[in-house]
Design a protein around this motif. Structure first.
Motif, PDB file in Angstrom:
ATOM      1  N   VAL A   1      30.090 -13.195  32.726  1.00 37.08           N
ATOM      2  CA  VAL A   1      30.523 -11.784  32.837  1.00 37.08           C
ATOM      3  C   VAL A   1      29.592 -11.052  33.761  1.00 37.08           C
ATOM      4  CG1 VAL A   1      31.303 -11.734  30.430  1.00 37.08           C
ATOM      5  CG2 VAL A   1      28.810 -11.389  31.032  1.00 37.08           C
ATOM      6  N   VAL A   2      29.133 -11.673  34.740  1.00 39.24           N
ATOM      7  CA  VAL A   2      28.147 -10.960  35.760  1.00 39.24           C
ATOM      8  C   VAL A   2      28.799  -9.569  36.410  1.00 39.24           C
ATOM      9  CG1 VAL A   2      28.436 -12.395  37.607  1.00 39.24           C
ATOM     10  CG2 VAL A   2      26.397 -11.128  37.477  1.00 39.24           C
ATOM     11  N   LEU A   3      30.022  -9.972  36.927  1.00 45.37           N
ATOM     12  CA  LEU A   3      30.684  -8.931  37.485  1.00 45.37           C
ATOM     13  C   LEU A   3      31.595  -8.185  36.551  1.00 45.37           C
ATOM     14  CD1 LEU A   3      31.760 -10.675  40.727  1.00 45.37           C
ATOM     15  CD2 LEU A   3      29.807  -9.308  40.538  1.00 45.37           C
ATOM     16  N   PRO A   4      31.382  -6.733  36.064  1.00 46.52           N
ATOM     17  CA  PRO A   4      32.315  -6.141  35.262  1.00 46.52           C
ATOM     18  C   PRO A   4      33.965  -6.183  35.089  1.00 46.52           C
ATOM     19  CG  PRO A   4      30.251  -4.834  35.697  1.00 46.52           C
ATOM     20  CD  PRO A   4      30.082  -5.951  36.644  1.00 46.52           C
ATOM     21  N   GLU A   5      34.025  -6.130  36.626  1.00 47.64           N
ATOM     22  CA  GLU A   5      35.617  -6.165  36.939  1.00 47.64           C
ATOM     23  C   GLU A   5      35.788  -7.337  37.850  1.00 47.64           C
ATOM     24  OE1 GLU A   5      37.537  -3.819  36.196  1.00 47.64           O
ATOM     25  OE2 GLU A   5      35.852  -2.428  35.136  1.00 47.64           O
ATOM     26  N   GLY A   6      35.428  -8.512  37.378  1.00 55.32           N
ATOM     27  CA  GLY A   6      35.549  -9.851  38.046  1.00 55.32           C
ATOM     28  C   GLY A   6      35.530 -10.701  36.955  1.00 55.32           C
ATOM     29  N   GLY A   7      36.330 -11.934  37.125  1.00 59.32           N
ATOM     30  CA  GLY A   7      36.334 -13.098  35.986  1.00 59.32           C
ATOM     31  C   GLY A   7      37.301 -12.939  34.955  1.00 59.32           C
ATOM     32  N   PRO A   8      37.503 -13.686  33.869  1.00 54.53           N
ATOM     33  CA  PRO A   8      38.317 -13.617  32.918  1.00 54.53           C
ATOM     34  C   PRO A   8      38.163 -12.579  31.952  1.00 54.53           C
ATOM     35  CG  PRO A   8      36.808 -15.271  32.517  1.00 54.53           C
ATOM     36  CD  PRO A   8      36.338 -14.913  33.732  1.00 54.53           C
ATOM     37  N   HIS A   9      37.098 -11.713  32.022  1.00 54.41           N
ATOM     38  CA  HIS A   9      36.475 -10.676  30.997  1.00 54.41           C
ATOM     39  C   HIS A   9      36.664  -9.314  31.825  1.00 54.41           C
ATOM     40  CE1 HIS A   9      36.069 -13.479  27.782  1.00 54.41           C
ATOM     41  NE2 HIS A   9      35.295 -14.422  28.871  1.00 54.41           N
ATOM     42  N   ALA A  10      37.228  -9.251  32.960  1.00 51.38           N
ATOM     43  CA  ALA A  10      37.169  -8.023  33.825  1.00 51.38           C
ATOM     44  C   ALA A  10      37.777  -6.980  33.114  1.00 51.38           C
ATOM     45  CB  ALA A  10      37.940  -8.424  35.222  1.00 51.38           C
ATOM     46  N   GLY A  11      37.151  -5.868  33.326  1.00 51.86           N
ATOM     47  CA  GLY A  11      37.655  -4.555  32.422  1.00 51.86           C
ATOM     48  C   GLY A  11      37.480  -4.398  31.046  1.00 51.86           C
ATOM     49  N   ARG A  12      36.908  -5.221  30.275  1.00 52.13           N
ATOM     50  CA  ARG A  12      36.945  -5.338  28.867  1.00 52.13           C
ATOM     51  C   ARG A  12      36.103  -4.384  28.367  1.00 52.13           C
ATOM     52  NH1 ARG A  12      41.586  -7.733  27.004  1.00 52.13           N
ATOM     53  NH2 ARG A  12      40.467  -8.448  25.156  1.00 52.13           N
ATOM     54  N   GLY A  13      35.196  -3.893  29.130  1.00 55.68           N
ATOM     55  CA  GLY A  13      34.228  -2.764  28.278  1.00 55.68           C
ATOM     56  C   GLY A  13      32.979  -3.653  28.119  1.00 55.68           C
TER      57      GLY A  13
END
Length: 253
Positions: free
Chosen positions: A162-174
């Motif tokens: 989750v290091v990138l807030p808008e990257g990876g499988p949890h992008a944009g989740r808050g």
């Protein structure tokens, strides 16, 4: 009593023409030189009068096209609530959907940015410690309604999924949901709202006049151990957005 500045007098006359229906929503105003000749003032007085009415939402400027009477625009209500953050997914998108609007955003993330003094103090880290910084432009039905700059300590999420807030499988989740993925339960948030005036950059991004009223919200999320896990500076235009707070009541359950 001191005489009213010319631009305020002209702004009052323009406001009256809109109220009387001489100028209706969508109408393009005459050129500044034409209006100056009509009212016997210089272009600079007309410009200042128009800027005032633009900041008040009565007029709108369109680059390369001119100045128009603005369409009536109701202020959009945005609710600040930690419980909404726990719904899952993007809180902003969910709030816009509840209003029948399409919530989208643009972002720019920079990893390993040294923390400036004020951010370091808010996050409880040393000045210069590395952070992940993300700048956001939030839009409702393609119209800008909010800006935000978020900072997260790199030592907290570095090397994590989750290091990138808008990257990876949890992008944009808050923040709340992303932190839960790495075992950090966000317990509360502290927000400090203050009225201010938009900078030139903020005004351009939000589509308002430079110096228009905005609400600045300094927000920090805390984990269950009291450690700050994220802090952000949020800006909303006062003419278009009203911010309300939803407070949870704990009945001892």
């Amino acid at each position: 009593m001191p005489e009213q500045p010319p631009y305020l007098r002209i702004a009052d006359l323009f406001r009256q023409r809109i109220a009387d229906g001489d100028w209706t929503p969508g109408d393009r105003l005459p050129s500044r030189s034409a209006l100056g000749a009509e009212y016997g003032v210089g272009d600079n007085v007309i410009r200042r009068a128009q800027e005032l009415l633009i900041s008040q939402g009565l007029l709108e400027g369109r680059a390369g096209s001119g100045t128009y009477v603005a369409e009536p625009r109701r202020r959009m209500r945005m609710v600040r609530s930690l419980s909404r953050e726990r719904r899952g997914g993007s809180p902003f998108r969910a709030d816009m959907a509840a209003l029948g609007r399409n919530g989208t955003w643009e972002h720019q993330t920079d990893a390993k940015v040294p923390a400036p003094p004020d951010i370091a103090a808010r996050l409880g880290i040393a000045e210069g410690d590395l952070c992940v910084r993300t700048r956001y432009e939030f839009m409702s039905d393609s119209k800008p309604v909010q800006l935000s700059t978020s900072w997260e300590p790199y030592t907290l999420t570095g090397g994590m999924i989750v290091v990138l807030p808008e990257g990876g499988p949890h992008a944009g989740r808050g923040v709340v949901e992303r932190m839960a993925v790495i075992g950090i339960q966000v317990s509360h948030a502290v927000e400090q709202p203050e009225p201010d005036h938009a900078t030139a950059e903020e005004a351009e991004l939000l589509g308002v006049q430079r110096g228009a009223l905005v609400l600045r919200i300094q927000r920090t999320y805390y984990g269950g151990d009291g450690r700050p896990v994220e802090t952000a500076d949020i800006v909303t235009p006062a003419a278009h957005v009203e911010v309300v707070y939803e407070v949870e009541i704990n009945n001892g359950e």
